[in-house]
Design a protein around this motif. Structure first.
Motif, PDB file in Angstrom:
ATOM      1  N   ILE A  96       0.838  -1.200   0.000  1.00  0.00           N
ATOM      2  CA  ILE A  96       0.000   0.000   0.000  1.00  0.00           C
ATOM      3  C   ILE A  96       0.875   1.253   0.000  1.00  0.00           C
ATOM      4  N   LEU A  97       1.954   1.225   0.785  1.00  0.00           N
ATOM      5  CA  LEU A  97       2.852   2.371   0.829  1.00  0.00           C
ATOM      6  C   LEU A  97       3.483   2.628  -0.541  1.00  0.00           C
ATOM      7  N   VAL A  98       3.913   1.576  -1.219  1.00  0.00           N
ATOM      8  CA  VAL A  98       4.502   1.724  -2.554  1.00  0.00           C
ATOM      9  C   VAL A  98       3.463   2.263  -3.536  1.00  0.00           C
ATOM     10  N   THR A  99       2.215   1.799  -3.410  1.00  0.00           N
ATOM     11  CA  THR A  99       1.148   2.296  -4.287  1.00  0.00           C
ATOM     12  C   THR A  99       0.933   3.790  -4.088  1.00  0.00           C
ATOM     13  N   VAL A 100       0.887   4.219  -2.824  1.00  0.00           N
ATOM     14  CA  VAL A 100       0.680   5.636  -2.526  1.00  0.00           C
ATOM     15  C   VAL A 100       1.825   6.484  -3.065  1.00  0.00           C
ATOM     16  N   GLN A 101       3.056   6.006  -2.876  1.00  0.00           N
ATOM     17  CA  GLN A 101       4.216   6.770  -3.341  1.00  0.00           C
ATOM     18  C   GLN A 101       4.339   6.765  -4.863  1.00  0.00           C
ATOM     19  N   SER A 102       4.058   5.628  -5.499  1.00  0.00           N
ATOM     20  CA  SER A 102       4.239   5.522  -6.949  1.00  0.00           C
ATOM     21  C   SER A 102       3.269   6.394  -7.725  1.00  0.00           C
ATOM     22  N   PHE A 103       2.039   6.480  -7.252  1.00  0.00           N
ATOM     23  CA  PHE A 103       1.024   7.243  -7.969  1.00  0.00           C
ATOM     24  C   PHE A 103       0.743   8.594  -7.306  1.00  0.00           C
ATOM     25  N   HIS A 104       1.574   8.967  -6.318  1.00  0.00           N
ATOM     26  CA  HIS A 104       1.511  10.285  -5.683  1.00  0.00           C
ATOM     27  C   HIS A 104       0.122  10.578  -5.103  1.00  0.00           C
ATOM     28  N   PHE A 105      -0.437   9.551  -4.452  1.00  0.00           N
ATOM     29  CA  PHE A 105      -1.708   9.760  -3.777  1.00  0.00           C
ATOM     30  C   PHE A 105      -1.492  10.565  -2.499  1.00  0.00           C
ATOM     31  N   SER A 106      -2.519  11.251  -2.078  1.00  0.00           N
ATOM     32  CA  SER A 106      -2.438  12.014  -0.834  1.00  0.00           C
ATOM     33  C   SER A 106      -2.561  11.064   0.351  1.00  0.00           C
ATOM     34  N   VAL A 107      -1.757  11.315   1.344  1.00  0.00           N
ATOM     35  CA  VAL A 107      -1.822  10.495   2.567  1.00  0.00           C
ATOM     36  C   VAL A 107      -2.527  11.234   3.696  1.00  0.00           C
TER      37      VAL A 107
END
Length: 389
Positions: free
Chosen positions: A109-120
């Motif tokens: 999930i962390l890699v997904t958020v970072q790869s697609f620049h989702f807001s955390v």
């Protein structure tokens, strides 16, 4: 062996006889023992894992995003597969593989958020780990999953401070209440109770109404949980007392050090809090007498209007001494009472005597006060014993 030693003790105490000892030993010897992995195989697996992760780290920047995510998902299912076969074949510890699988789930999930620049800002990652850890706990009922769920739950609150809305707060309360009610272990119930208390503190950011009394309101509201699980009073009672004692000491310190401009006071709210505290006192005295002490927090709102904080100081001192005296008379443990009394004395010293009185003299006066009170208690008890005889 430890089992044999205990059996000998139980036999000597007369709890079991020699035939029972022999039957227990025969039964234990017939139980299948877990198969241990060979040491060389373990070392080989460690080096293989290091080689794989080193290769991934060296080529991380050039990997496509979907490949990165797919690798962690693959590792997740691989570790869960190892855990399944470990349990089926009784080899090693399945929980270790499952914990690694849960870690790979979080990493994916962390890699997904970072790869697609989702807001955390919406705390997606802690929420996912929180729900996943709770799912693990409810399925396997093992303590490490409860620990991970508690840590993830704390992160949900911390990362949601600037952005949590009523919907997310309501979902958090619902999930935590389900965890609390269906907890089968004491540690898990304590974790969920602490998260419920923390969710009450989030009202500082959710409600436009500024108040310094949200912690007290939260503690009073959580008393209703004991109506749902009254059999857990012995477990949860110390939590209420500890949190209540900490609140009273913190309010005393804040009122003693803060300026008026930093304190938002509402007379109506303070009066309502006092009325609710009376109701809490009646309820706890009738149903949960061990936590009746928290009702004194209802006076904090009105006492906060005193700039000198003398009222709060007197309240904290009286509560500390009364708790010690009553615990002594009821032959209850005095550890918590002494710790609380010492904490109150430290706060009183830093609030009132820091620049006026030497610390040694201050605590000498406190010791003399304790000696006097203990002498009075000894004399009263001795007199009552004489009358009874």
């Amino acid at each position: 062996m430890e089992l044999e030693r205990k059996l000998v003790v139980w036999k000597n105490e007369g709890f079991i006889d020699q035939s029972a000892v022999e039957q227990i030993l025969t039964f234990e010897k017939q139980q299948p023992k877990p198969t241990k992995l060979p040491l060389l195989l373990i070392i080989g697996l460690i080096f293989f894992s290091l080689a794989v992760f080193s290769f991934i780290a060296a080529n991380w920047q050039v990997m496509p995003a979907l490949l990165k995510i797919g690798l962690f998902v693959l590792f997740m299912w691989m570790f869960y597969g190892f855990g399944y076969f470990s349990e089926r074949k009784n080899v090693g510890r399945p929980i270790i593989f499952r914990l690694l699988g849960l870690a790979m789930f979080g990493a994916s999930i962390l890699v997904t958020v970072q790869s697609f620049h989702f807001s955390v800002s919406n705390s997606l990652l802690p929420w996912a780990i929180f729900i996943a850890a709770l799912a693990h706990y409810f399925y396997w009922r093992q303590f490490p999953y409860a620990v991970i769920a508690f840590i993830a739950g704390v992160f949900v609150l911390m990362t949601s401070i600037p952005s949590m809305g009523w919907l997310e707060w309501g979902c958090y309360i619902a999930v935590t209440l389900v965890w609390f009610y269906f907890s089968h272990s004491n540690n898990s119930m304590i974790f969920s109770w602490l998260l419920l208390f923390g969710s009450g503190l989030m009202l500082w950011t959710l409600v436009d109404y500024e108040s310094i009394l949200w912690p007290i309101w939260t503690l009073f509201t959580l008393v209703l949980l004991l109506l749902v699980v009254p059999q857990k009073e012995r477990l949860l009672g110390p939590l209420y007392l500890v949190i209540g004692g900490i609140q009273l000491v913190v309010y005393l310190a804040v009122r003693g050090e803060m300026q008026d401009s930093f304190v938002e006071l509402h007379l109506t709210e303070s009066i309502v809090l006092l009325v609710v505290a009376v109701a809490i006192l009646v309820l706890t005295y009738l149903r949960f007498r061990s936590i009746s002490w928290i009702a004194v927090l209802g006076a904090v709102g009105l006492l906060f209007f005193d700039d000198t904080a003398i009222g709060l100081a007197i309240l904290a001192e009286v509560v500390a001494l009364a708790y010690l005296v009553l615990s002594n008379r009821q032959e209850k443990p005095l550890t918590f009472g002494f710790i609380y009394f010492i904490a109150v004395q430290f706060v009183l010293y830093f609030v009132y005597a820091w620049e006026r009185l030497d610390m040694s003299l201050f605590f000498l006066l406190g010791a003399i006060l304790l000696f006097v009170l203990s002498g009075i208690a000894w004399y009263v008890n001795r007199k009552k014993a004489g009358v009874a005889s």
